[in-house]
Design a protein around this motif. Structure first.
Motif, PDB file in Angstrom:
ATOM      1  N   GLN A  70      -7.039  -4.934   6.467  1.00  0.00           N
ATOM      2  CA  GLN A  70      -7.625  -3.594   6.780  1.00  0.00           C
ATOM      3  C   GLN A  70      -7.245  -2.770   7.793  1.00  0.00           C
TER       4      GLN A  70
ATOM      5  N   ARG B 219      -4.965  -0.678   5.620  1.00  0.00           N
ATOM      6  CA  ARG B 219      -5.492   0.403   4.857  1.00  0.00           C
ATOM      7  C   ARG B 219      -6.042   1.509   5.780  1.00  0.00           C
ATOM      8  N   GLY B 220      -6.446   1.104   6.655  1.00  0.00           N
ATOM      9  CA  GLY B 220      -6.875   2.361   7.754  1.00  0.00           C
ATOM     10  C   GLY B 220      -5.698   3.158   7.871  1.00  0.00           C
TER      11      GLY B 220
ATOM     12  N   GLY C 261      -5.144   5.615   5.688  1.00  0.00           N
ATOM     13  CA  GLY C 261      -6.262   6.625   5.618  1.00  0.00           C
ATOM     14  C   GLY C 261      -7.223   6.127   4.599  1.00  0.00           C
ATOM     15  N   LEU C 262      -7.208   4.707   4.205  1.00  0.00           N
ATOM     16  CA  LEU C 262      -8.047   4.346   3.065  1.00  0.00           C
ATOM     17  C   LEU C 262      -9.212   3.653   3.726  1.00  0.00           C
ATOM     18  N   ASP C 263     -10.468   3.795   3.356  1.00  0.00           N
ATOM     19  CA  ASP C 263     -11.494   2.799   4.094  1.00  0.00           C
ATOM     20  C   ASP C 263     -11.133   1.346   4.134  1.00  0.00           C
ATOM     21  N   PRO C 264     -11.027   1.051   5.433  1.00  0.00           N
ATOM     22  CA  PRO C 264     -10.547  -0.518   5.662  1.00  0.00           C
ATOM     23  C   PRO C 264     -11.566  -1.482   4.954  1.00  0.00           C
ATOM     24  N   LEU C 265     -12.773  -1.356   4.751  1.00  0.00           N
ATOM     25  CA  LEU C 265     -13.508  -2.161   4.370  1.00  0.00           C
ATOM     26  C   LEU C 265     -13.860  -2.306   2.781  1.00  0.00           C
ATOM     27  N   ALA C 266     -13.256  -1.306   2.217  1.00  0.00           N
ATOM     28  CA  ALA C 266     -13.687  -1.251   0.907  1.00  0.00           C
ATOM     29  C   ALA C 266     -13.135  -2.371   0.145  1.00  0.00           C
TER      30      ALA C 266
ATOM     31  N   TYR D 228       0.788  -1.204  -0.073  1.00  0.00           N
ATOM     32  CA  TYR D 228       0.002   0.081  -0.004  1.00  0.00           C
ATOM     33  C   TYR D 228       1.061   1.419  -0.007  1.00  0.00           C
TER      34      TYR D 228
END
Length: 170
Positions: free
Chosen positions: A145, A148-149, A152-157, A113
């Motif tokens: 997840q 991703r969090g 700063g990304l949506d962890p569930l996307a 990421y």
């Protein structure tokens, strides 16, 4: 040190690995090789991935930036000479506890990421390595997840290739 690394690479790529005592160098090179593999599997080794990889090696092994650079290059050479990932994962699975193997998977997600995008190849490699390391799927997904969090990304996307998975083609 480079003689030990060369010997380690030869043992990983030989048909019959010799009996040996796992040393710190082997553990470090195997870790670096997997991280490099994730960074390069999509055909691009971005500057942000390189910086993340070096920082992770520095933190994980408590080494200087120059030592991390040497370790990354040793990992890169080992990855290029290896025929598969099993040689690296078997070293790590034997040497690390489950929480440490989870940390390795988290490090791989961090490298994947680091450039702001996740390539399907990167996700596939992390899935395969997680399986070889004996890290349960639920942990691999939870670590994805978390990272991703952290970015700063949506962890569930879902990943872009997952979005159309349920749609049928007309």
């Amino acid at each position: 040190m480079f003689d030990r690394i060369r010997q380690f690479v030869e043992e990983l790529t030989s048909a019959q690995p010799s009996e040996r005592e796992l040393g710190d160098t082997e553990l470090r090179v195997a870790s670096a090789a997997l991280l490099v593999h994730v960074a390069e599997v999509d055909g691009f080794f971005s500057e942000s991935e390189r910086r993340a990889l070096l920082l992770l090696l520095q933190q994980r092994f408590d080494v200087s930036e120059a030592q991390a650079q040497e370790l990354m290059e040793a990992g890169r050479r080992s990855d290029r000479e290896a025929v598969d990932l099993y040689g690296f994962t078997s070293v790590l699975k034997d040497a690390l506890s489950l929480p440490e193997r989870r940390r390795m998977v988290e490090m791989m997600w961090t490298v994947a990421y680091a450039d702001g995008e996740l390539a399907e190849f990167e996700e596939n490699v992390i899935w395969r390595v997680s399986e070889l390391l004996g890290v349960p799927s639920r942990d691999r997904i939870a670590l994805r997840q978390k990272v991703r969090g952290d970015f700063g990304l949506d962890p569930l996307a879902p990943a872009p290739w997952d979005i159309n998975a349920g749609e049928s083609k007309a």
